[in-house]
Each structure stands twice: as structure tokens, then as C-alpha cells.
Design a protein around this motif. Structure first.
Motif, mmCIF file in Angstrom:
data_model
loop_
_atom_site.group_PDB
_atom_site.id
_atom_site.type_symbol
_atom_site.label_atom_id
_atom_site.label_comp_id
_atom_site.label_asym_id
_atom_site.label_seq_id
_atom_site.Cartn_x
_atom_site.Cartn_y
_atom_site.Cartn_z
ATOM 1 N N ASP A 174 0.831 -1.211 0.000
ATOM 2 C CA ASP A 174 0.000 0.000 0.000
ATOM 3 C C ASP A 174 0.865 1.261 0.000
ATOM 4 N N VAL A 175 1.913 1.241 0.815
ATOM 5 C CA VAL A 175 2.827 2.396 0.884
ATOM 6 C C VAL A 175 3.553 2.568 -0.447
ATOM 7 N N ALA A 176 3.980 1.462 -1.039
ATOM 8 C CA ALA A 176 4.688 1.514 -2.323
ATOM 9 C C ALA A 176 3.796 2.105 -3.414
ATOM 10 N N VAL A 177 2.540 1.677 -3.443
ATOM 11 C CA VAL A 177 1.597 2.184 -4.459
ATOM 12 C C VAL A 177 1.329 3.666 -4.240
ATOM 13 N N GLU A 178 1.194 4.073 -2.982
ATOM 14 C CA GLU A 178 0.958 5.499 -2.695
ATOM 15 C C GLU A 178 2.174 6.336 -3.097
ATOM 16 N N LYS A 179 3.371 5.789 -2.851
ATOM 17 C CA LYS A 179 4.603 6.476 -3.270
ATOM 18 C C LYS A 179 4.647 6.611 -4.788
ATOM 19 N N LEU A 180 4.241 5.554 -5.469
ATOM 20 C CA LEU A 180 4.213 5.540 -6.924
ATOM 21 C C LEU A 180 3.281 6.639 -7.460
ATOM 22 N N LYS A 181 2.130 6.756 -6.865
ATOM 23 C CA LYS A 181 1.190 7.812 -7.276
ATOM 24 C C LYS A 181 1.782 9.197 -7.015
ATOM 25 N N GLN A 182 2.350 9.359 -5.828
ATOM 26 C CA GLN A 182 2.929 10.651 -5.454
ATOM 27 C C GLN A 182 4.091 11.024 -6.385
ATOM 28 N N ASN A 183 4.976 10.073 -6.652
ATOM 29 C CA ASN A 183 6.122 10.341 -7.521
ATOM 30 C C ASN A 183 5.682 10.637 -8.957
ATOM 31 N N SER A 184 4.611 9.975 -9.401
ATOM 32 C CA SER A 184 4.093 10.221 -10.751
ATOM 33 C C SER A 184 3.510 11.623 -10.851
ATOM 34 N N ARG A 185 2.792 12.057 -9.813
ATOM 35 C CA ARG A 185 2.226 13.410 -9.810
ATOM 36 C C ARG A 185 3.335 14.460 -9.791
ATOM 37 N N ARG A 186 4.358 14.207 -8.986
ATOM 38 C CA ARG A 186 5.489 15.153 -8.930
ATOM 39 C C ARG A 186 6.227 15.210 -10.265
ATOM 40 N N TYR A 187 6.358 14.048 -10.894
ATOM 41 C CA TYR A 187 7.021 13.989 -12.202
ATOM 42 C C TYR A 187 6.236 14.796 -13.232
ATOM 43 N N ALA A 188 4.920 14.674 -13.214
ATOM 44 C CA ALA A 188 4.072 15.432 -14.146
ATOM 45 C C ALA A 188 4.288 16.933 -13.960
ATOM 46 N N LYS A 189 4.384 17.342 -12.720
ATOM 47 C CA LYS A 189 4.605 18.764 -12.416
ATOM 48 C C LYS A 189 5.963 19.224 -12.945
ATOM 49 N N ARG A 190 6.992 18.383 -12.768
ATOM 50 C CA ARG A 190 8.332 18.744 -13.274
ATOM 51 C C ARG A 190 8.339 18.803 -14.801
ATOM 52 N N GLN A 191 7.625 17.869 -15.434
ATOM 53 C CA GLN A 191 7.553 17.876 -16.895
ATOM 54 C C GLN A 191 6.960 19.183 -17.398
ATOM 55 N N LEU A 192 5.862 19.598 -16.796
ATOM 56 C CA LEU A 192 5.201 20.836 -17.214
ATOM 57 C C LEU A 192 6.108 22.045 -16.991
ATOM 58 N N THR A 193 6.789 22.072 -15.858
ATOM 59 C CA THR A 193 7.707 23.181 -15.569
ATOM 60 C C THR A 193 8.810 23.248 -16.618
ATOM 61 N N TRP A 194 9.376 22.087 -16.952
ATOM 62 C CA TRP A 194 10.448 22.025 -17.953
ATOM 63 C C TRP A 194 9.967 22.569 -19.293
ATOM 64 N N PHE A 195 8.862 22.065 -19.790
ATOM 65 C CA PHE A 195 8.380 22.462 -21.110
ATOM 66 C C PHE A 195 7.984 23.932 -21.154
ATOM 67 N N ARG A 196 7.396 24.431 -20.080
ATOM 68 C CA ARG A 196 6.980 25.834 -20.063
ATOM 69 C C ARG A 196 8.186 26.773 -20.025
ATOM 70 N N ASN A 197 9.241 26.361 -19.346
ATOM 71 C CA ASN A 197 10.413 27.226 -19.196
ATOM 72 C C ASN A 197 11.407 27.114 -20.338
ATOM 73 N N LYS A 198 11.424 25.961 -21.011
ATOM 74 C CA LYS A 198 12.507 25.676 -21.934
ATOM 75 C C LYS A 198 12.132 25.768 -23.414
ATOM 76 N N MET A 199 10.865 25.622 -23.727
ATOM 77 C CA MET A 199 10.520 25.448 -25.125
ATOM 78 C C MET A 199 9.301 26.274 -25.514
ATOM 79 N N ASN A 200 9.265 26.646 -26.788
ATOM 80 C CA ASN A 200 8.162 27.444 -27.316
ATOM 81 C C ASN A 200 7.043 26.499 -27.760
ATOM 82 N N VAL A 201 6.123 26.245 -26.846
ATOM 83 C CA VAL A 201 5.116 25.197 -27.038
ATOM 84 C C VAL A 201 3.757 25.810 -27.382
ATOM 85 N N ASN A 202 3.037 25.165 -28.298
ATOM 86 C CA ASN A 202 1.651 25.515 -28.584
ATOM 87 C C ASN A 202 0.765 24.615 -27.725
ATOM 88 N N TRP A 203 0.177 25.196 -26.672
ATOM 89 C CA TRP A 203 -0.532 24.394 -25.677
ATOM 90 C C TRP A 203 -2.004 24.188 -26.036
#
Length: 317
Positions: free
Chosen positions: A258-287
Motif C-alpha cells: 500500500d505504501v509503495a503504491v501510494e509512493k508511486l502515485k505521489q512520484n508520478s504526480r510530482r514527475y508530471a509537475k516537473r515535466q510541465l515546468t520544464w516544457f513551459r520554461n525551456k521550449m516554445n510550445v503551442n498548448w
């Protein structure tokens, strides 16, 4: 003047719908899809990486999937070389290459042909920091990178010790951070590309991520990871992937499932946030906002029309 190769690039956070859109666009523009994901290149890492199935491909050729053994390493320089070659072969067939993925540095390095100096290395330095990571913890090494190069530290996950140490190594040998090294490189591209970014309401995205993890567990993620675990595969790049590291901790007896699955969800959400930050700061994207999932076909038509106008392509519909 030589005409640049046309290229469609679809980016965005995990679980936003890049895979489905890439297939739809490939069918409309006579395209072939190239995975821009740093983990889908590994054989045997299927469920945890949300790898596209043959059924989901719907007859569309896909590239740079299942080409590496889980014990092998892979980096942006190798991706750049492989993807460049695939783009050429797709173009020779008269088709349109479509990159789909969420690994920002990989896609940026391809579009702008970064020069990677693999000659710059210090094996002794690497071993010293690998030992520190073992003795002091991954967080200790990542904190050191935060002091030197906070931008790279925000982009590289603390669990990805190999890449953290590589960023430290570059600074150690050159006196220049990885961030400044990349910024110094040209932002002219050899491709005539369009960057399509997919986003959605944050709460909805996180809900989709949580449901995706639950589905992965139902589909047999634990057994998939156990197969790698039982082969003795550990301390390699592939197992640092979200979805594998967490289950390894469970199999090692460090936490409950249960803890592992919750960590997996949390890490996936954090990763999504980092992905968005990277693309918004680094590249000229048509959203494009994908929040209205019931309106997917309408959104595909909107994006197709946008691509037609920007790249002067004609769709089949």
C-alpha cells in the motif's frame, strides 16, 4: 536552400493523452511515431511505463520502443542519434515523423542537435560520488547538485543518481554547469517542427494519474517488476524509473505494498509537475487544453487544423 524536414512533436505530462493523440495524428498525416520516452526503450518495462500496445498502435508504425535490455544504459546523446536516423528513414518513405513523449532533455537535444561531449569523464570522480550515494543516500548527492546547479537539480529526479552524478562531473571537469553548457548551444533547428503541448486541469490530471496507477496494479505491474527483481536486475538506470523503484522497495521488504503504491502515485504526480515546468520554461510550445476528455475528437480536429496551417501539411480527413 535545402528544405528542412517537417516534424510533429507532441509533449506534455504523463497521463495527459499523448499516446492516443499521436496515433490519431499519424493516421491523418501519413505519419509514423517515434517514442520520446526515456524508459519505453527498455524491453520488459511495459505496464509501468504505460507502453503502447499493438492494439493501441492501430496499424501505425512505432519506433524506439523495446530496443534496449533493462541492464543497459541510455542517454540523450544516444537518443538524439537514433531518433535522427529514424526520422531520415521515415522521411525517405514519404511519411511524416511524429515524436511523442515526455522526456524534455531528449526532445530538446534532438530538435536542436546538442553536442554531447562524452569524452569528458572522470571515472574516479564518478566512483567517489557513487560511494557517497550509497553511504550518505541519494538525497545527499542531489543536494550537492542543488547547490551547484539548481536548475539541473530541479529537472533531474533525486533517484536518478547516475544523471545527478553526471551533472556534478561536468561541473567538476569544466567549471561550467550542465545548465549553462546546454544554454550555450545553438537554438537553431535542422527541422521544420511544431511543438504541440497537451495540458489539463491539474486536479483532473492527478486523478487520471492515480487511476492509471491503480490500473497498472490490476494489469500485473507487481509481477512485471518481480520478473526483473528475480533476474537480479538492480542498480541500473531502468530500475530508477517511476513504477519500478517503488515496487522494488516493497519487494525488498522496506515498505508495505500500500505504501509503495501510494509512493508511486505521489512520484508520478510530482514527475508530471516537473515535466510541465520544464516544457513551459525551456521550449516554445503551442498548448492545448485536454481537460474535456469527452471532446477528444473535436480537439484532435482542432490540433490537426493548427498543424496544417503551421507546417503546410494536408491531412487525410
Amino acid at each position: 536552400m535545402v528544405e528542412k524536414q517537417k516534424l510533429i512533436v507532441i509533449i506534455g505530462p504523463t497521463a495527459v493523452g499523448k499516446t492516443k493523440l499521436s496515433v490519431e495524428l499519424a493516421q491523418r498525416f501519413n505519419g509514423e511515431v517515434i517514442s520520446g520516452d526515456s524508459m519505453q526503450i527498455y524491453r520488459g518495462l511495459d505496464i509501468g511505463t504505460a507502453k503502447i500496445t499493438t492494439e493501441e498502435m492501430d496499424g501505425v508504425p512505432h519506433h524506439l520502443i523495446d530496443i534496449k535490455d533493462p541492464k543497459e544504459s541510455f542517454n540523450a546523446a544516444e537518443f538524439q542519434e537514433l531518433a535522427s536516423n529514424v526520422i531520415r528513414t521515415i522521411a525517405q518513405r514519404g511519411n511524416i515523423p511524429i515524436i511523442a513523449g515526455g522526456t524534455g532533455l531528449y526532445i530538446q537535444s534532438l530538435l536542436y542537435q546538442y553536442e554531447f561531449s562524452e569524452a569528458v569523464s572522470d571515472q574516479e570522480f564518478r566512483q567517489e560520488w557513487e560511494q557517497l550515494a550509497q553511504n550518505m543516500g541519494e538525497e545527499y548527492v542531489h543536494n550537492r547538485l542543488s547547490e551547484i546547479d539548481p536548475e539541473s537539480a530541479s529537472r533531474i529526479h533525486p533517484n536518478n543518481t547516475r544523471r545527478v552524478i553526471r551533472a556534478l562531473e561536468i561541473f567538476h571537469l569544466t567549471g561550467v554547469t550542465m545548465t549553462d553548457t546546454l544554454k550555450a548551444q545553438t537554438m537553431q533547428s535542422r527541422y521544420d517542427f511544431i511543438l504541440i503541448g497537451l495540458d489539463m486541469n491539474r486536479d483532473l490530471l492527478y486523478e487520471r494519474i492515480n487511476k492509471r496507477v491503480d490500473l497498472m496494479i490490476e494489469q500485473g505491474l507487481i509481477n512485471e517488476v518481480m520478473e526483473l527483481y528475480n533476474q537480479g536486475i538492480r542498480d541500473v538506470q531502468s530500475i530508477q524509473a517511476i513504477g519500478y523503484k517503488e515496487i522494488y522497495e516493497y519487494l525488498d521488504g522496506k515498505c508495505t505494498l500500500d505504501v509503495a503504491v501510494e509512493k508511486l502515485k505521489q512520484n508520478s504526480r510530482r514527475y508530471a509537475k516537473r515535466q510541465l515546468t520544464w516544457f513551459r520554461n525551456k521550449m516554445n510550445v503551442n498548448w492545448f487544453d485536454m481537460s474535456n476528455v469527452q471532446d477528444f475528437e473535436k480537439k484532435v480536429s482542432e490540433i490537426s487544423y493548427f498543424i496544417e496551417g503551421k507546417l503546410h501539411l494536408k491531412s487525410n480527413t
